[in-house]
Design an enzyme around this catalytic site. Structure first.
Site, PDB file in Angstrom:
ATOM      1  N   THR A   5      31.519 -17.674 -41.251  1.00 39.31           N
ATOM      2  CA  THR A   5      32.977 -17.723 -41.358  1.00 39.31           C
ATOM      3  C   THR A   5      33.515 -16.320 -41.129  1.00 39.31           C
ATOM      4  OG1 THR A   5      33.007 -19.613 -42.853  1.00 39.31           O
ATOM      5  CG2 THR A   5      34.916 -18.154 -42.907  1.00 39.31           C
ATOM      6  N   LYS A  24      38.730 -23.471 -39.981  1.00 39.39           N
ATOM      7  CA  LYS A  24      38.051 -23.103 -41.232  1.00 39.39           C
ATOM      8  C   LYS A  24      39.012 -22.379 -42.168  1.00 39.39           C
ATOM      9  CE  LYS A  24      34.762 -22.474 -44.263  1.00 39.39           C
ATOM     10  NZ  LYS A  24      33.462 -21.836 -44.198  1.00 39.39           N
ATOM     11  N   LYS A  71      36.032 -13.652 -49.908  1.00 38.92           N
ATOM     12  CA  LYS A  71      35.858 -13.141 -48.532  1.00 38.92           C
ATOM     13  C   LYS A  71      36.634 -14.037 -47.565  1.00 38.92           C
ATOM     14  CE  LYS A  71      33.093 -14.006 -44.868  1.00 38.92           C
ATOM     15  NZ  LYS A  71      32.013 -14.863 -44.382  1.00 38.92           N
TER      16      LYS A  71
END
Lengths: 298, 298
Positions: free
Chosen positions: B99, B173, B241
């Site tokens: 990601t 995402k 994150k």
């Protein structure tokens, strides 16, 4: 179960179809509404239209109310001249479908003072749920009272739960509203970011619909946001009333709810642009405005 | 489809079970991991353990990467000595499951410079999804490249979607993560309010589970919050994150995301109390702390 003499007070967006369901299920229904226009068609279907809540309550085993906020419920139940309790039989059961504060519901429970019985029973599912007879009903009160009301509420309810004692139906409704708006806010921010990043929001929605992002809001309200359809399943002004109840209930317990409080503020952006009667999914319009676009309710 | 020569770089919580799935599906798999301990058991299952990404990429038709953030991906792909592109065949296909920011993915797409091909393919479903082989995979890139990778990704993916061109898998995402955390935040505030109001949170959850409040978070994470189980399906530090990526992507487009930004801040309360390796559903602990209770990760 059919043929129970009941009263239904408050024929608004929700109450009107609910009262019709009671008739269709064979109950003897006496209705009252402040604005008599809303009772149109009711007598033709076999209902009895009454001039006051008191008159509607005459002879009823169960008196349903579906009005606005706490003071409205207090008034239709306890007004010295016209309140339903003026003419209700001793021991009659009152069931309130309005969304009010849990503490306000507890006050009403107490005010019944052993002379009558009370179940707080707020509903969820929107006008569509009321019309389809598929409402969720969250109840607080005594188990025996719940058991008595439950078969009659089946006329318009699908998932009917006794959550706990007095006020606990309203507590569940408050929680429901927290989940609804946080979920909508997530969909609004997500689909707007998709657009800003140059992705097709419909494709994004499809890619993530079945995973950990899954929600009723993404499923049902996501397509309305993508299509720019601001029509209401649930009015912003009603959502804001419910959030006010949530935040006041939380404040009384010294419990911060930062995300819900933020969303309550953000809805005000839409109210300031005439959005009171737009759908609660219009949070996406607020995110759009914050990103530099214009929007105003037509 | 079986027998495709592939490389898999990055055998972390997610990558390790994914690489095993590739073996099980009959592919010829060469693996690399920075910490060689994570490659344990791999050779015994028929895999080839390599000393560098470059060595792993030798002869591979598809090179999968599943590492940390953008710079990590750049390093395993382009490092002058050990990067996978040093030894990859001309025209090899690179598929990145990490990601990272949509813009960082677009830079990698550009850096392939026609010599190789690239698909950004972040995953969702947690370690459980990786172990069960039921990941959702959101892809960005050329349709022909997607079509080539898709049957191999079926080894561990269930819902595999081509969202759009370069970076659009990462865009999806980012949207997914927005939805996940807003949904969790709603569940956290709702179940805490239930408790404060004296309701049974499990009863409340049950009453509202099927309606407009419905979400994966309420279904799957609600019971963990109610039970006080802080164990991680997805670490807070990884969630943070991902949210940093979301917020930086949004900032680059001048798009405020007030609710997601607030939640990013609230997670910091938990990080300050040692919660980095607790589950992302621990937002309920933050709401609890704000309401006056103590909590610290053990």
């Amino acid at each position: 179960m059919a043929g129970v003499p009941v009263a239904f007070i408050g024929l608004g967006l929700m109450g009107r179809p609910m009262a019709f369901h009671l008739l269709k299920h064979g109950h003897a229904v006496r209705v009252f509404n402040r604005n008599p226009a809303k009772t149109a068609g009711y007598a033709e279907q076999g209902g009895v239209v009454c001039a006051t809540p008191a008159e509607a309550a005459r002879g009823a085993k169960i008196v349903f109310t579906c009005v606005g906020d706490g003071p409205d419920v207090q008034q239709v139940l306890f007004d010295e001249k016209t309140g339903a309790t003026r003419e209700a039989s001793a021991g009659a059961l009152f069931v309130d479908h309005s969304t009010i504060a849990p503490e306000a519901a507890q006050q009403i429970h107490a005010r019944m003072d052993g002379r009558w019985r009370f179940v707080d029973a707020p509903i969820s599912g929107g006008q569509k749920g009321a019309i389809d007879g598929t409402l969720a009903i969250m109840c607080g009160g005594a188990p025996a009272d719940f058991d008595e009301a439950e078969p009659v509420m089946r006329s318009y309810g699908k998932k009917i739960t006794l959550v706990g004692g007095p006020g606990m139906g309203q507590a569940a409704k408050a929680c429901n509203q927290i989940l609804v708006v946080n979920s909508i806010m997530g969909v609004a921010e997500a689909l707007m970011l998709a657009r800003r990043l140059g992705a097709d929001p419909a494709k994004v929605r499809e890619a993530i619909l079945d995973g950990a992002a899954r929600s009723w809001s993404l499923e049902v309200l996501g397509p309305k946001m993508i299509a720019g359809d601001d029509s209401a399943g649930f009015f912003i002004k009603h959502q804001q009333k419910d959030l006010r109840i949530v935040l006041e209930s939380a404040r009384a317990k010294n419990q911060p709810l930062p995300a819900t409080a933020l969303i309550h503020e953000i809805y005000k952006m839409l109210q300031a642009r005439g959005g009171d009667k737009k759908g609660n999914h219009c949070l996406y319009r607020a995110v759009q405005i914050m990103g530099g676009e214009d929007w105003r309710a037509d």
